[in-house]
Design a protein around this motif. Sequence first.
Motif, PDB file in Angstrom:
ATOM      1  N   LEU A  91       0.827  -1.211   0.000  1.00 56.72           N
ATOM      2  CA  LEU A  91       0.000   0.000   0.000  1.00 56.72           C
ATOM      3  C   LEU A  91       0.858   1.257   0.000  1.00 56.72           C
ATOM      4  CD1 LEU A  91      -2.829  -1.038   2.490  1.00 56.72           C
ATOM      5  CD2 LEU A  91      -3.001  -0.817   0.010  1.00 56.72           C
ATOM      6  N   GLU A  92       1.938   1.229   0.776  1.00 58.70           N
ATOM      7  CA  GLU A  92       2.838   2.396   0.822  1.00 58.70           C
ATOM      8  C   GLU A  92       3.509   2.615  -0.537  1.00 58.70           C
ATOM      9  OE1 GLU A  92       4.559   5.729   2.463  1.00 58.70           O
ATOM     10  OE2 GLU A  92       2.982   4.402   3.254  1.00 58.70           O
ATOM     11  N   ALA A  93       3.912   1.492  -1.154  1.00 58.69           N
ATOM     12  CA  ALA A  93       4.518   1.609  -2.496  1.00 58.69           C
ATOM     13  C   ALA A  93       3.518   2.167  -3.492  1.00 58.69           C
ATOM     14  CB  ALA A  93       5.032   0.244  -2.964  1.00 58.69           C
ATOM     15  N   GLU A  97       3.861   5.556  -5.543  1.00 56.53           N
ATOM     16  CA  GLU A  97       3.753   5.567  -6.997  1.00 56.53           C
ATOM     17  C   GLU A  97       2.670   6.542  -7.451  1.00 56.53           C
ATOM     18  OE1 GLU A  97       4.739   4.502 -10.897  1.00 56.53           O
ATOM     19  OE2 GLU A  97       5.748   4.184  -8.965  1.00 56.53           O
ATOM     20  N   ALA A  98       1.516   6.546  -6.719  1.00 57.62           N
ATOM     21  CA  ALA A  98       0.447   7.476  -7.062  1.00 57.62           C
ATOM     22  C   ALA A  98       0.902   8.922  -6.882  1.00 57.62           C
ATOM     23  CB  ALA A  98      -0.787   7.191  -6.197  1.00 57.62           C
ATOM     24  N   SER A  99       1.681   9.176  -5.798  1.00 51.57           N
ATOM     25  CA  SER A  99       2.195  10.537  -5.587  1.00 51.57           C
ATOM     26  C   SER A  99       3.163  10.939  -6.692  1.00 51.57           C
ATOM     27  CB  SER A  99       2.889  10.610  -4.224  1.00 51.57           C
ATOM     28  OG  SER A  99       3.448  11.891  -4.023  1.00 51.57           O
ATOM     29  N   ARG A 100       4.035   9.978  -7.083  1.00 51.08           N
ATOM     30  CA  ARG A 100       4.979  10.269  -8.160  1.00 51.08           C
ATOM     31  C   ARG A 100       4.249  10.547  -9.468  1.00 51.08           C
ATOM     32  NH1 ARG A 100       7.452   7.919 -12.259  1.00 51.08           N
ATOM     33  NH2 ARG A 100       6.276   6.000 -11.991  1.00 51.08           N
ATOM     34  N   LEU A 101       3.203   9.742  -9.739  1.00 52.83           N
ATOM     35  CA  LEU A 101       2.420   9.962 -10.957  1.00 52.83           C
ATOM     36  C   LEU A 101       1.688  11.301 -10.916  1.00 52.83           C
ATOM     37  CD1 LEU A 101       0.934   6.402 -11.553  1.00 52.83           C
ATOM     38  CD2 LEU A 101       2.760   7.524 -12.827  1.00 52.83           C
ATOM     39  N   ALA A 102       1.192  11.669  -9.727  1.00 52.86           N
ATOM     40  CA  ALA A 102       0.518  12.963  -9.610  1.00 52.86           C
ATOM     41  C   ALA A 102       1.490  14.121  -9.865  1.00 52.86           C
ATOM     42  CB  ALA A 102      -0.115  13.095  -8.226  1.00 52.86           C
TER      43      ALA A 102
END
Length: 269
Positions: A91-93, A97-102
């Motif tokens: 979940l943390e990964a 990843e979602a933060s990096r994509l954002a």
Amino acid sequence: MTTIIDSAVEKSAASPEALLKAAVSGAKPAESKAAAAPTAARAVRRFDAVTMGLAGAALAVGTVLGAGTAILATPRPQGTAVVLAEINAALEANRLEASRLAIASDRLDKSVAALKDAADAARSEAKARSAALTEKVGKTESALVAKIAALGERIEQAEKEQGARLAAAAAQAEKRTVASAAPPAPVAKPEPVQTGSIPDAKPKPAVIESWAVRDVYDGTAMLEDRRRRLVEVAIGDAIPGVGRVEAVERRGREWVVVTRQGLVTPQPW
């Protein structure tokens, strides 16, 4: 379990055979019934015991199987912690990843906006340059048209002046032809003068070879130099390289222009 029950039934059915054997051997029916009663009771008790045993065994087996299933279904504490840790890590990964994509999407949006602004600025600048170039070309064309018109007017004026000069020269030449065709006026003979001495002879003026008289009309002489350049002069005007014109007069059949440096006469060249 059904097999065990069948076996018990078969054993209980074997008791009447014993009873039959006893009857054949001479036993009485009452005795047979008396002997058979305990045997049947024992068979029923045996059947009940077997049935109870089988039920207990089945219950025990079911209990064991349920306990094993519960044990197998229940995860170990240590394994649960590991699984939970792995799930949290995943979940943390995913969150990272979602933060990096954002962040990447935000940067991409900013880049697209910057490119759009640059394209709009380039289009505006190109439009302004095109308008300025069009205006400059229009001004240049107008100036060129004006210059061509002025040059045409000058050429037309020069042609008119040249035509007027040629017409005047032709008229003067015609007058000179008429004058030369007329009979010369009688020249009076000079009376002899008695003097005690011979008068001093005036020096003959020099002839200027660089200029030639081509025509004379209305007190104006048209001169030509060796470069085929024509110049109109009158009394008081200056001849290039010679000086001021003092007189334009006719001497004999020729017209001459008198200057301080000499005479300009018709030349054969």
